[in-house]
Scaffold this motif. Structure first.
Motif, short mmCIF file in Angstrom:
data_model
loop_
_atom_site.label_atom_id
_atom_site.label_comp_id
_atom_site.label_asym_id
_atom_site.label_seq_id
_atom_site.Cartn_x
_atom_site.Cartn_y
_atom_site.Cartn_z
N MET A 6 31.70 40.97 80.37
CA MET A 6 32.69 42.02 80.18
C MET A 6 32.14 43.30 80.78
O MET A 6 31.02 43.70 80.48
CB MET A 6 32.99 42.22 78.69
CG MET A 6 34.14 43.16 78.44
SD MET A 6 34.64 43.15 76.70
CE MET A 6 33.96 44.70 76.17
N ILE A 7 32.94 43.92 81.64
CA ILE A 7 32.56 45.20 82.24
C ILE A 7 33.48 46.26 81.67
O ILE A 7 34.69 46.24 81.90
CB ILE A 7 32.67 45.15 83.78
CG1 ILE A 7 31.73 44.09 84.34
CG2 ILE A 7 32.37 46.53 84.37
CD1 ILE A 7 31.87 43.86 85.84
N ALA A 8 32.91 47.18 80.89
CA ALA A 8 33.67 48.29 80.33
C ALA A 8 33.64 49.43 81.34
O ALA A 8 32.57 49.83 81.81
CB ALA A 8 33.07 48.73 79.00
N THR A 9 34.81 49.95 81.68
CA THR A 9 34.90 51.01 82.68
C THR A 9 35.76 52.16 82.18
O THR A 9 36.67 51.96 81.38
CB THR A 9 35.48 50.46 84.01
OG1 THR A 9 35.51 51.51 84.97
CG2 THR A 9 36.86 49.87 83.83
N ASP A 10 35.41 53.36 82.63
CA ASP A 10 36.26 54.52 82.36
C ASP A 10 36.69 55.19 83.66
O ASP A 10 37.25 56.26 83.66
CB ASP A 10 35.58 55.51 81.41
CG ASP A 10 34.34 56.15 82.01
OD1 ASP A 10 34.01 55.88 83.18
OD2 ASP A 10 33.68 56.93 81.30
N GLY A 11 36.37 54.54 84.77
CA GLY A 11 36.75 55.08 86.07
C GLY A 11 35.78 56.09 86.65
O GLY A 11 35.97 56.57 87.76
N SER A 12 34.72 56.40 85.92
CA SER A 12 33.74 57.38 86.41
C SER A 12 32.86 56.74 87.48
O SER A 12 32.82 55.52 87.63
CB SER A 12 32.86 57.87 85.25
OG SER A 12 32.07 56.81 84.75
N GLU A 13 32.12 57.57 88.20
CA GLU A 13 31.20 57.06 89.22
C GLU A 13 30.16 56.13 88.59
O GLU A 13 29.82 55.10 89.16
CB GLU A 13 30.49 58.21 89.93
CG GLU A 13 31.36 58.97 90.90
CD GLU A 13 30.61 60.08 91.60
OE1 GLU A 13 29.38 59.98 91.79
OE2 GLU A 13 31.28 61.07 91.97
N THR A 14 29.67 56.51 87.42
CA THR A 14 28.66 55.68 86.75
C THR A 14 29.24 54.33 86.36
O THR A 14 28.59 53.30 86.52
CB THR A 14 28.08 56.40 85.52
OG1 THR A 14 27.51 57.64 85.94
CG2 THR A 14 27.01 55.57 84.85
N SER A 15 30.47 54.30 85.86
CA SER A 15 31.04 53.01 85.47
C SER A 15 31.40 52.18 86.70
O SER A 15 31.34 50.95 86.65
CB SER A 15 32.24 53.18 84.54
OG SER A 15 33.34 53.73 85.20
N GLU A 16 31.73 52.82 87.81
CA GLU A 16 31.96 52.07 89.04
C GLU A 16 30.65 51.45 89.54
O GLU A 16 30.64 50.32 90.02
CB GLU A 16 32.59 52.95 90.11
CG GLU A 16 34.04 53.26 89.81
CD GLU A 16 34.71 54.14 90.85
OE1 GLU A 16 34.02 54.61 91.80
OE2 GLU A 16 35.92 54.36 90.73
N ARG A 17 29.57 52.18 89.39
CA ARG A 17 28.25 51.63 89.75
C ARG A 17 27.91 50.44 88.84
O ARG A 17 27.43 49.41 89.31
CB ARG A 17 27.19 52.72 89.63
CG ARG A 17 25.81 52.28 90.07
CD ARG A 17 24.87 53.47 90.14
NE ARG A 17 23.63 53.05 90.77
CZ ARG A 17 22.43 53.28 90.29
NH1 ARG A 17 22.28 53.96 89.17
NH2 ARG A 17 21.36 52.87 90.92
N ALA A 18 28.18 50.59 87.56
CA ALA A 18 27.96 49.49 86.61
C ALA A 18 28.83 48.29 86.97
O ALA A 18 28.38 47.14 86.89
CB ALA A 18 28.24 49.95 85.18
N ALA A 19 30.06 48.55 87.39
CA ALA A 19 30.96 47.46 87.77
C ALA A 19 30.42 46.70 88.98
O ALA A 19 30.43 45.47 89.00
CB ALA A 19 32.35 48.01 88.07
N ARG A 20 29.94 47.43 89.98
CA ARG A 20 29.37 46.76 91.15
C ARG A 20 28.17 45.89 90.75
O ARG A 20 28.02 44.77 91.21
CB ARG A 20 28.97 47.80 92.22
CG ARG A 20 30.18 48.47 92.87
CD ARG A 20 29.79 49.35 94.05
NE ARG A 20 28.87 50.43 93.71
CZ ARG A 20 29.23 51.63 93.29
NH1 ARG A 20 30.50 51.94 93.14
NH2 ARG A 20 28.32 52.55 93.03
N PHE A 21 27.34 46.42 89.86
CA PHE A 21 26.17 45.66 89.39
C PHE A 21 26.62 44.43 88.60
O PHE A 21 26.10 43.33 88.80
CB PHE A 21 25.29 46.58 88.52
CG PHE A 21 23.96 45.97 88.20
CD1 PHE A 21 22.87 46.18 89.01
CD2 PHE A 21 23.80 45.17 87.07
CE1 PHE A 21 21.63 45.61 88.72
CE2 PHE A 21 22.58 44.60 86.77
CZ PHE A 21 21.49 44.82 87.61
N GLY A 22 27.57 44.62 87.71
CA GLY A 22 28.06 43.51 86.88
C GLY A 22 28.72 42.42 87.70
O GLY A 22 28.52 41.22 87.43
#
Length: 147
Positions: A6-22
């Motif tokens: 599960m990738i939790a995102t809020d649309g921020s740059e940090t969450s986009e980076r987390a999404a790419r990693f996930g």
């Protein structure tokens, strides 16, 4: 074995980076991804004007659709199956609830999100999720700005 991330995102740059990693992790493990955005509509209940409330709620849901579509797009490019969820509620509670209800093996999220002042005043969503999660949580830091 990790089969569902599960990738939790809020649309921020940090969450986009987390999404790419996930997504990359899911690709390497042969896992699938569930992209989750929680629209924090609970804090809108104090607004006196119904029109403002509806407008902000719609804006938050649109932001959630955009944020989860970003994850879906990079997952598609990587050949990783992806499901999207946009829900309303308190971010910490909903992330923890969904991670249990969806029986995920790993939760990935950015270490900090959009709300700098909220983080200072209310505590970090990521921090609370890490403290209370029943599944492993991988937090991804934001990019360090040199300067």
């Amino acid at each position: 074995m990790i089969e569902k991330i599960m990738i939790a995102t809020d649309g921020s740059e940090t969450s986009e980076r987390a999404a790419r990693f996930g997504v990359e992790l899911a690709r390497n493990l042969g896992a699938r991804v569930i992209a989750v955005y929680v629209a924090d509509t609970g804090r809108l209940s104090h607004l006196p004007d119904e029109m403002i409330l509806v407008g902000i709620r719609d804006m938050l849901l649109k932001e959630g659709e955009d944020a989860t579509s970003y994850v879906e797009s990079i997952a598609s490019d990587a050949g990783v199956p992806c499901e999207k969820r946009v829900v309303e509620g308190k971010p910490t509670d909903e992330i923890l609830k969904l991670s249990r209800d969806l029986n995920v093996d790993l939760l990935v999220m950015g270490s900090v999100g959009r709300s700098g002042l909220d983080r200072f005043l209310l505590g970090s969503v990521a921090e609370k999720v890490v403290q209370h999660s029943r599944v492993p949580v991988l937090t991804v830091p934001g990019e360090r700005k040199e300067g």
